[in-house]
Design an enzyme around this catalytic site. Structure first.
Site, mmCIF file in Angstrom:
data_model
loop_
_atom_site.group_PDB
_atom_site.id
_atom_site.type_symbol
_atom_site.label_atom_id
_atom_site.label_comp_id
_atom_site.label_asym_id
_atom_site.label_seq_id
_atom_site.Cartn_x
_atom_site.Cartn_y
_atom_site.Cartn_z
ATOM 1 N N ARG A 112 -12.945 74.683 31.500
ATOM 2 C CA ARG A 112 -12.920 74.532 32.945
ATOM 3 C C ARG A 112 -13.373 75.814 33.621
ATOM 4 O O ARG A 112 -13.922 75.817 34.700
ATOM 5 C CB ARG A 112 -11.486 74.209 33.370
ATOM 6 N N LYS B 1 -3.939 61.363 34.198
ATOM 7 C CA LYS B 1 -4.190 62.802 34.152
ATOM 8 C C LYS B 1 -3.546 63.323 32.877
ATOM 9 O O LYS B 1 -2.339 63.495 32.811
ATOM 10 C CB LYS B 1 -3.586 63.484 35.384
ATOM 11 N N PHE C 284 -14.000 61.155 30.934
ATOM 12 C CA PHE C 284 -13.768 60.546 32.241
ATOM 13 C C PHE C 284 -14.955 60.643 33.187
ATOM 14 O O PHE C 284 -14.933 60.064 34.260
ATOM 15 C CB PHE C 284 -12.508 61.104 32.917
#
Lengths: 252, 590
Positions: B272, B252, B342
């Site tokens: 985000r 992370k 990712f």
């Protein structure tokens, strides 16, 4: 040269810019081979000017295609103010998008101003039918407005077949000014239906002062609680300015 | 449709705080709205004119709006300010002062939704020098035709303060009610919202094409997909239980999560929170162009500030320098970043969100060409708590916040926060206050501005028992240009062709030195490490210790010999002391 318009006196331009500058910050003139026109409304949509200045009213006029000339009114006002009473005024435009202003009366001056991009939409003209038509001398009209402005910001215009009454009231008091039919300052009073409406004095006084530079006679038309239209000639050679003003709601 | 109808609904919404009532009011409004205007009504009701990701905001200041009120109402600015202090809300000021505006306009006409939306849009898009005048003129014209109540809501919208409490989920419920008469259909509508991040677009589709079409709604390139979110647990054991024994672990990273959408030559980068941040990251667009295979794709990754010389991740604060509208080019050079992918959600016309994690990851690996600036987030499959702890330790040492643990079989559920993804943050935060004196044993060739010099150094501590040198960290920050030249000159004479036998290192340096130069460094804490070798196997099998976020303090300790440097036992003590401090801290808080 794509456009050239010359007048032998600066008066017409002084009237035009003084009228416009009270309403808008930028002005878009439309030029065609027929002449110069202009129409704009102030941002609050209370007043509108509509100018029609045909080619014959100029000493010299050339325009081979339809053009839109948008300028910052402030720029134009400053330059027109430089003109003396006997100067000729020549406004022209080259391909390079700048406006050339020449003032001459023996002593010659030349100015350039940049055209700007127009931010306004096309302004329509209100469709109106008027019940009352008044023709009045300019100094009298201006005086009556000034009289009422001593007591109020608004003017109530009442007309019947016999007389024309301007009145005003405020917290401090009331006042009225009357012109009866037959008075030599009142050239025409044509009343189809009794009319009474209220307007802002500021707007009217401002345009009337400007008109005084070019004409002795004004025509105004209105109906009860409806907009008023004030018309005057730009010069003896032609050209007409129309001014529309929305009414105020009667105070209860 | 008249704006007065919308304003009337807003007034009713303000009078309630009950979600059910709000939903019903909005649903009723939507039913009344012509289909082609539903999107505009939705945007306006949420106080916007476009979805957030378009980045078009009105944001007029209260003070500017006062001028418009003065103009339209005929009141002086002074009076307006007085009213403003009284009401504390510019909308209420307008409502109050326009009650008796007296003046009629030449072309009075009732405001329509279309006109209000259009004018607010033009106000938002007007920019540049002198644009305030234009924006106010546009607003004046709108106010001239507005009733006092309409003026109130228009001005609140224009100043970004229309707060009706209509959250996204309220809109979704209202849409389901309005178009299908059944709140149970909300998940179908929500799915479309999750894929497009645009409630107006979804509403519009629903209004014009119906629920059947909404169920077939697909990803639109250039529209942000709402990110899948992770739940949180605090032990590896609990996580393994949730995941059924096997889990995929990912670093992370301590950066900014971004979504990159590419439609052949067009690129969009979304945050985000679904903001369009493409202009902040021109370098990411270039890196995507050069390192990703595929004509169309949507990928997710974490942007992290890096030290271009060590390749090490830098703390989040460094990345914040990139949050800017102006001087982007300079920031790109001064604060280089890496992108660490990712996930992949879309590739060449195919929606991949329905594929299990492991498949998506495999596809991602196929299309990403990694290099110094482009990586795939390190990952590992774990079946035991020890494996999780070990991977955690290396994540921390590498400058990460912790791990994200993912269910290998899970699909990508846009907008959902579920236990398919679980955040595991470290249990404690260490802190050290003393600087360390460490020995330079190796170096790496510089890049960028440091080309031709050394860019980073491998540091070790002395182990008096074994009489050898064990690595603690790789340091690249804190060096001035002068320092670097000085270092280069000092180190030339002690350069040796191969790694000396008394240096224990898992890292392969470009250049090795006789261990004798001692420098002073500072770090944020001592962590467990699978890379560095000091105190190997002492705390945990297979792990040594490492200094996190090391920084050179500017001093070469020529006064100190290698035996005076910080030893392995001191490092171990520091590690234990900081751990004790933390557990004491936790005792107090629990």
């Amino acid at each position: 040269m794509v456009f050239l318009a010359k007048t032998s006196s600066p008066n017409e331009w002084k009237v035009v810019v003084n009228t416009i500058s009270a309403l808008v910050e930028e002005a878009s003139f439309e030029a065609t081979s027929e002449g110069l026109t202009f129409r704009a409304m102030d941002p609050s949509h209370v007043a509108l000017v509509d100018l029609d200045w045909p080619n014959l009213a100029f000493d010299k006029y050339d325009c081979d295609k339809q053009l839109k000339l948008t300028v910052r009114v402030e720029d134009l006002v400053k330059l027109i103010r430089r003109a003396d009473g006997k100067d000729s005024v020549e406004i022209s435009m080259n391909e390079d998008e700048t406006l050339l202003l020449k003032l001459a009366n023996g002593y010659k001056r030349q100015f350039q101003i940049h055209l700007i991009e127009s931010t306004y939409d096309a302004t329509p003209v209100p469709k109106l039918a008027f019940n009352t038509k008044v023709e009045i001398t300019e100094p009298t009209f201006e005086k009556m407005l000034n009289d009422i402005s001593a007591v109020s910001d608004h003017i109530i215009i009442s007309a019947d077949e016999k007389k024309l009454i301007f009145s005003g009231k405020s917290d401090s008091g009331t006042g009225s000014a009357t012109l009866e039919k037959g008075n030599q300052e009142l050239l025409q009073l044509n009343v189809k239906e009794e009319s009474k409406a209220t307007y802002s004095i500021d707007y009217l006084l401002n345009i009337t002062k400007a008109a005084g530079k070019s004409t002795d006679v004004l025509t105004f038309e209105y109906s009860s609680k409806m907009p008023l239209r004030l018309t005057f000639k730009l010069s003896e050679k032609g050209g007409r300015m129309c001014f529309y003003l929305a009414p105020r709601i009667e105070e209860k | 449709m008249l704006y007065s109808e919308v304003a009337a609904t807003y007034e009713a919404m303000e009078a309630t705080t009950k979600r059910l009532e709000l939903t019903q009011l909005l649903a009723d409004l939507i039913v009344k709205t012509p289909n082609e205007l539903v999107d505009k009504v939705i945007y306006l009701t949420q106080g916007k004119i476009h979805p957030d990701f378009m980045g078009i905001e009105i944001g007029l200041a209260d003070r500017s709006v006062m001028r418009a009120i003065a103009f339209t109402s005929g009141h002086s600015l002074k009076e307006i300010e007085k009213k403003y202090y009284h009401f504390g809300d510019i909308g209420s000021v307008a409502e109050d002062l326009l009650q008796n505006k007296g003046q009629i306009t030449l072309f009075s006409e009732q405001l329509t939704i279309e006109r209000v939306h259009d004018v607010l849009d033009r106000i938002a898009k007007a920019s540049g020098l002198g644009s305030l005048g234009l924006r106010l003129r546009l607003l004046n014209r709108l106010l001239a035709d507005a009733s006092p109540k309409e003026a109130k809501y228009i001005l609140r919208t224009a100043t970004g303060k229309l707060r009706l409490g209509i959250a996204d989920y309220t809109v979704l419920d209202a849409l389901a009610l309005a178009f299908t008469n059944d709140k149970g259909n909300r998940p179908k509508i929500e799915r479309a919202y999750n894929l497009s991040g645009d409630l107006g677009l979804v509403a519009n589709n629903l209004a014009l094409n119906g629920l059947k079409k909404i169920e077939k709604f697909h990803i639109k390139l250039g529209h942000p997909i709402r990110p899948m979110l992770a739940e949180r647990l605090d032990s590896g054991k609990a996580i393994l239980e949730k995941m059924g024994g096997t889990a995929a672990l990912e670093y992370k990273l301590d950066g900014e999560r971004v979504q990159i959408s590419c439609d052949s030559h067009k690129f969009w980068i979304f945050s985000r929170r679904l903001e369009n941040i493409t202009s902040q990251y021109p370098d990411l667009v270039e890196l995507s162009k050069s390192n990703l295979k595929g004509k169309e794709y949507v990928v997710e990754g974490e942007v992290v500030a890096i030290d271009i010389n060590t390749g090490a991740y830098l703390p989040f604060q460094e990345l914040m320098h990139r949050r800017r509208k102006h001087g982007v080019e300079k920031a790109v050079n001064d604060y280089p970043v890496s992108i660490n992918f990712f996930d992949i959600l879309f590739l060449n016309g195919k929606d991949l969100t329905g594929l299990p994690y492991q498949k998506r990851r495999n596809i991602l690996v196929d299309i990403v060409k990694d290099d110094a600036r482009v990586n795939i987030v390190p990952s590992k499959v774990a079946t035991t708590v020890e494996e999780i702890e070990e991977f955690m330790a290396s994540a921390i040492t590498d400058g990460c916040e912790g791990l994200v643990v993912k269910d290998q079989k899970s699909v990508y559920r846009a907008g959902a926060r579920e236990f398919a993804w679980i955040k595991l943050k470290r249990e404690y935060n260490g802190e050290i206050t003393d600087s360390l004196d460490l020995i330079v044993v190796g170096a790496f060739h510089g890049r960028g501005r440091r080309k031709g010099k050394y860019g980073a150094f491998l540091l070790a501590s002395y182990d008096p028992v074994n009489n050898d040198f064990r690595t603690v960290c790789k340091v690249g920050t804190g060096f001035s240009d002068e320092n670097l030249i000085k270092f280069f000159n000092i180190l030339i004479p002690i350069k040796i062709p191969n790694k000396p036998n008394n240096v224990v290192s898992k890292i392969d340096a470009d250049v090795w030195f006789n261990p004798q130069v001692v420098i002073e460094v500072m770090g944020s804490e001592i962590t467990l490490s699978s890379v560095h070798t000091v105190a190997m196997d002492t705390v945990r099998k297979g792990n040594g210790l490492a200094l996190r976020f090391p920084k050179f303090m500017g001093r070469i300790r020529s006064d100190k010999g290698v035996s005076d440097s910080t030893s392995n036992t001191e490092l171990l003590k520091m590690y234990k002391r900081q751990k004790k401090l933390i557990s004491k801290h936790s005792d107090n808080t629990h």
